[in-house]
Design a protein around this motif. Structure first.
Motif, PDB file in Angstrom:
ATOM      1  N   THR A   1       2.311 -13.612  20.106  1.00 37.40           N
ATOM      2  CA  THR A   1       2.408 -12.163  20.248  1.00 37.40           C
ATOM      3  C   THR A   1       3.642 -11.803  21.051  1.00 37.40           C
TER       4      THR A   1
ATOM      5  N   GLY B   1       0.727   0.321  15.490  1.00 36.59           N
ATOM      6  CA  GLY B   1       0.165  -1.009  15.732  1.00 36.59           C
ATOM      7  C   GLY B   1      -1.335  -1.044  15.524  1.00 36.59           C
TER       8      GLY B   1
ATOM      9  N   LEU C   1      -2.154  -0.919  11.832  1.00 36.41           N
ATOM     10  CA  LEU C   1      -1.807  -2.136  11.109  1.00 36.41           C
ATOM     11  C   LEU C   1      -2.453  -3.367  11.721  1.00 36.41           C
ATOM     12  N   ASN C   2      -3.231  -3.148  12.775  1.00 36.08           N
ATOM     13  CA  ASN C   2      -3.835  -4.259  13.511  1.00 36.08           C
ATOM     14  C   ASN C   2      -2.744  -5.265  13.930  1.00 36.08           C
ATOM     15  N   ASN C   3      -1.684  -4.717  14.527  1.00 36.25           N
ATOM     16  CA  ASN C   3      -0.543  -5.531  14.922  1.00 36.25           C
ATOM     17  C   ASN C   3      -0.375  -5.459  16.443  1.00 36.25           C
TER      18      ASN C   3
ATOM     19  N   ARG D   1       3.762  -0.484   7.797  1.00 37.26           N
ATOM     20  CA  ARG D   1       3.475  -1.595   6.884  1.00 37.26           C
ATOM     21  C   ARG D   1       4.632  -1.853   5.926  1.00 37.26           C
TER      22      ARG D   1
END
Lengths: 523, 334
Positions: free
Chosen positions: A3, A174, A177-179, A250
């Motif tokens: 990460t 984030g 986008l589950n980022n 995305r």
């Protein structure tokens, strides 16, 4: 660790955007703080002279404080539209309570003996305020401003939901986008800003009372300047776009769109998915992202720009069934096939419009549609012990309507009983229910089947190149192989990402496709 | 024939009520220039309210206050207050100002020249035993209670107002500090020329400082007179009972040798007086005079510091004192 690397890469790539968002964030905080100081301090002083009003005013400010920030923004949008106005106003409301309360507490904390002595010496009310009460109240007052600042830096992240910019753009992108790296890319600078402001004001608080007066003046000068930061870096262009955070982030959204069509000179703001349509409707922005069959396209007179270079993956709606169902009831195949290719994008948009905006019952909409197409037959009398077909749907109007259409067709053309299990939440829930045999069929989209359920390697996705037939063939083959589930024929419409513009404007500018939009912008 | 010196303060029928509670009821008095009036009474008798009506920190419901013949209501309260020194029990120094700045507040409000303010401040601090070199730049929280009250006093006197109001100025100090600061106060040249109104509930303090005492109870004047009059000719039983606890001590402090002796003894004392003026050492009276109080004579005789010229013994002093008390008592009963 991964990460962290991703985070630094992200910052490196988006350095310009990061700087811009940070400046916007500081600007939002400073502008709202300035307003809150300009109103809150005089109000607090007034309350110190009329303490009877204090509970009412502080109570009101306290209530404002308890309104959840998202809800507050929601209330403000109809009044102030989208953009910096509602964001600054909401932040201003949140700053009021600590500033009013601490001003009042600061003045009330001045020892009564000092006030009495000062009056006894012959200070006028104005002199008493300027020379005695304000200087002595300043440490407490500054503490209030400090609290308000830290609150504001935090809440200002929500400004991204109303197209006001700030570090929230990364955070919400984030989240959508589950980022985690992208969330941190916005959250860490926001936390850093809060700490920096807190430390700065904490240092100011420690200065002697004498210096505080100068600092207070300096603050009143600095805040408008910082607030003006917000206005500086905005690029301008012929058109302004408003995108939801997910679309911006995305890979198959804005980035590939920009690359493929060369969409230059299209400045954009980020805002909550629920607000993009409203923003386009009220001409706050000109170009938005959306879904090609959304009912609001019709309700708000929007035009879907043709994706002539096939950037957006195809999301054709197709019923997915358990093969056992067709084996046991062969007559169903012909019944279900009656809808094949029957529903175009505009038809589906219209049906969605009826559900979402005219608030018609999905069942009524489905039956009315079948009647118009001459497919409607009254249900055959129910027979005891008849086998039951269980139909599923995800939890939104389009899926409800499709499920009701199939239910009506089955009831009208076969002896079978029908049970609808609508509202099964998201994709995964429907899919698992189908695999387990809890339902027999539900409408799925080819793109979802490909990207969410099958998740093939990027190489495979690239090889399909967004061709509808290729994608359908691929998911059909893979579903058979992996899950023993059958994709029937497409219903006709493609519920995919789309760029939308107001019909009138698009017509004036002669824009019908994304390529034309690119050409217009380059002109 | 007109009064040669009109009253500096004239209070007529002053009344004030807070809600249903009458705090001050129909109070009248006049004060001549240079006179010190002590407002005395139990807690809640209205003495502080009365004081604050003089500089309009509290506005009266009825009656008038005239200062130098002018009704205070006809002046701007701030202008009025800048011409009247004001000292309160909690001192109320401005905590963000230095000692010197605190003292300079009123002269600055009045627009005095900075150099003059500076000189005045330094002189006052010196006179009040706060050497400017050490104290002028300090902040109030660095000072002891007694020092703070001295600064408060200096602040009240800075613009040389003809009138000074003091609200229990020594009330918050410990007994030792109180006694010493009170002595300084009494001996302060600055204050002797001024018309002073002082509020206290301390009987000893009142007798020590007052030219006249206004004794209040429940907002009403019980008696207005010299300490002697209040002690020996009480108007009513409240006045009499108010002093009952400290009666003997007050009598010893109030009666002078001139009051209790007669004939040759007084002549001798009067003769001392003229010499006394020449010696001019106020701290240890070298000789008894007619103005020496019985208490002071008693202290001198028992402390072994009796002037060599003393012509009476302790026993004679006490006997004369006893007879004097008897005379006063008889005179009052008649």
């Amino acid at each position: 660790m991964e990460t962290l690397t991703a985070l630094f890469t992200f910052w490196h790539e988006q350095a310009g955007k990061l700087g811009e968002q940070t400046l916007q964030h500081i600007g939002l905080t400073a502008a709202s703080l300035l307003l809150a100081v300009l109103l809150g301090v005089p109000l607090g002083l007034w309350l110190s002279r009329r303490p009877r009003w204090a509970p009412a005013v502080l109570g009101l400010a306290g209530v404002l404080q308890t309104v959840p920030s998202i809800a507050l923004l929601g209330f403000l949008i109809p009044l102030l539209g989208i953009g910096p106005k509602p964001a600054i106003f909401a932040l201003f409301l949140y700053s009021l309570l600590p500033i009013i309360r601490n001003t009042l507490a600061g003045i009330q904390g001045v020892p009564p003996a000092v006030v009495e002595a000062a009056r006894g010496l012959g200070l006028t009310d104005g002199q008493l305020l300027r020379k005695v009460e304000l200087p002595l109240a300043l440490p407490v007052l500054m503490a209030g401003i400090r609290t308000a600042t830290v609150i504001n830096v935090g809440v200002a992240t929500l400004a991204a939901y109303v197209a006001a910019g700030g570090l929230g753009e990364f955070i919400f992108g984030g989240i959508a986008l589950n980022n985690p790296a992208m969330i941190l890319a916005g959250a860490l600078p926001a936390a850093g800003l809060a700490l920096a402001f807190d430390a700065l004001l904490g240092g100011v608080q420690k200065l002697s009372t004498r210096r505080l007066g100068q600092v207070g003046t300096a603050l009143l000068v600095a805040l408008p300047l910082l607030g003006a930061l917000y206005l500086l870096p905005r690029a301008t262009g012929k058109l302004l776009a408003g995108f939801s955070p997910e679309f911006v982030g995305r890979a198959d959204g804005l980035p590939s769109l920009t690359k493929t069509y060369g969409l230059k000179h299209l400045p954009s703001v980020v805002l909550a998915p629920a607000l993009v349509y409203e923003a386009a409707r009220h001409a706050d922005v000109d170009v938005i992202d959306g879904y090609s069959t959304d009912g609001r396209i019709r309700a708000y007179h929007l035009r879907v720009l043709r994706d002539d270079r096939r950037v957006f993956p195809p999301y054709y709606a197709v019923p997915v069934v358990r093969p056992a169902l067709l084996r046991e009831h062969p007559e169903l195949a012909a019944v279900l096939a009656q809808l094949d290719g029957q529903i175009s994008d505009s038809v589906m948009t219209d049906l969605n419009y009826r559900a979402d905006y005219l608030h018609q019952d999905p069942k009524f909409i489905a039956e009315a549609f079948l009647k118009r197409r001459g497919l409607w037959r009254a249900p055959l009398p129910a027979q005891a012990g008849a086998p039951v077909v269980r139909l599923g749907s995800k939890i939104f109007a389009e899926q409800y309507i499709l499920a009701e259409m199939y239910a009506a067709l089955i009831r009208g053309n076969t002896d079978l009983a029908v049970q609808t299990k609508t509202g099964l939440g998201g994709t995964t829930i429907c899919f698992e229910a189908l695999r387990d045999g809890a339902i027999d069929m539900y409408p799925e989209y080819t793109g979802t089947g490909l990207l969410v359920l099958l998740q093939p390697t990027p190489a495979v996705v690239d090889s399909l190149a967004g061709r509808p037939a290729a994608v359908l063939n691929y998911v059909r083959r893979e579903f058979r192989r992996r899950y023993q589930l059958e994709w029937l024929a497409p219903l006709g419409f493609n519920n995919t990402y789309a760029l939308l513009m107001r019909q009138q404007q698009a017509q004036q500018l002669g824009i019908a496709s994304v390529s034309e939009l690119g050409q217009y912008l380059r002109r | 024939m007109p009064d040669p010196s009109p009253p500096v303060i004239r209070v007529s029928h002053l009344s004030k009520r807070f809600g249903a509670h009458a705090v001050v009821q129909d109070v009248s008095f006049e004060l001549a220039a240079g006179e010190t009036l002590v407002l005395l009474g139990p807690s809640g008798c209205g003495k502080t309210t009365l004081l604050k009506m003089l500089n309009r920190l509290i506005e009266p419901d009825g009656g008038t206050v005239e200062i130098n013949g002018q009704n205070v209501l006809s002046q701007q309260p701030e202008t009025l207050r800048r011409g009247i020194g004001y000292v309160i029990q909690q001192v109320g120094l401005l905590p963000h100002y230095t000692v010197a700045e605190n003292v300079a507040v009123v002269p600055r409000l009045l627009g005095h020249a900075p150099a003059a303010i500076e000189d005045r401040t330094m002189a006052l601090l010196t006179r009040l035993h706060l050497p400017p070199a050490r104290y002028a730049g300090q902040y109030p929280h660095q000072l002891s209670g007694g020092q703070q009250q001295r600064v408060g006093l200096a602040r009240a006197l800075a613009a040389d107002p003809p009138i000074v109001l003091l609200d229990e100025p020594f009330g918050a100090l410990d007994p030792l500090t109180r006694a010493s600061i009170r002595r300084e106060f009494r001996e302060l040249e600055e204050l002797r020329r001024k018309t002073v109104v002082l509020v206290t509930h301390d009987v000893t303090e009142a007798f020590e400082l007052a030219d006249r005492i206004l004794l209040l109870d429940a907002g009403k004047v019980q008696q207005l007179g010299t300490p002697r009059e209040l002690l020996f000719q009480p108007n009513n039983s409240f006045v009499r009972s108010f002093f009952v606890g400290e009666r003997l001590a007050l009598q010893l402090r109030t009666l002078t040798l001139g009051d209790i002796f007669s004939g040759d003894e007084v002549r001798r004392l009067k003769a001392n007086e003229t010499e006394e003026a020449r010696v001019a050492d106020s701290n240890a009276p070298a000789r008894f005079t007619a103005y020496t109080t019985v208490n002071e004579a008693l202290e001198a005789l028992t402390g072994g510091q009796a002037p060599t010229a003393a012509t009476f013994t302790l026993a004679e002093l006490m006997a004369a004192f006893g007879q004097a008390l008897q005379r006063e008592e008889d005179a009052w009963k008649r």
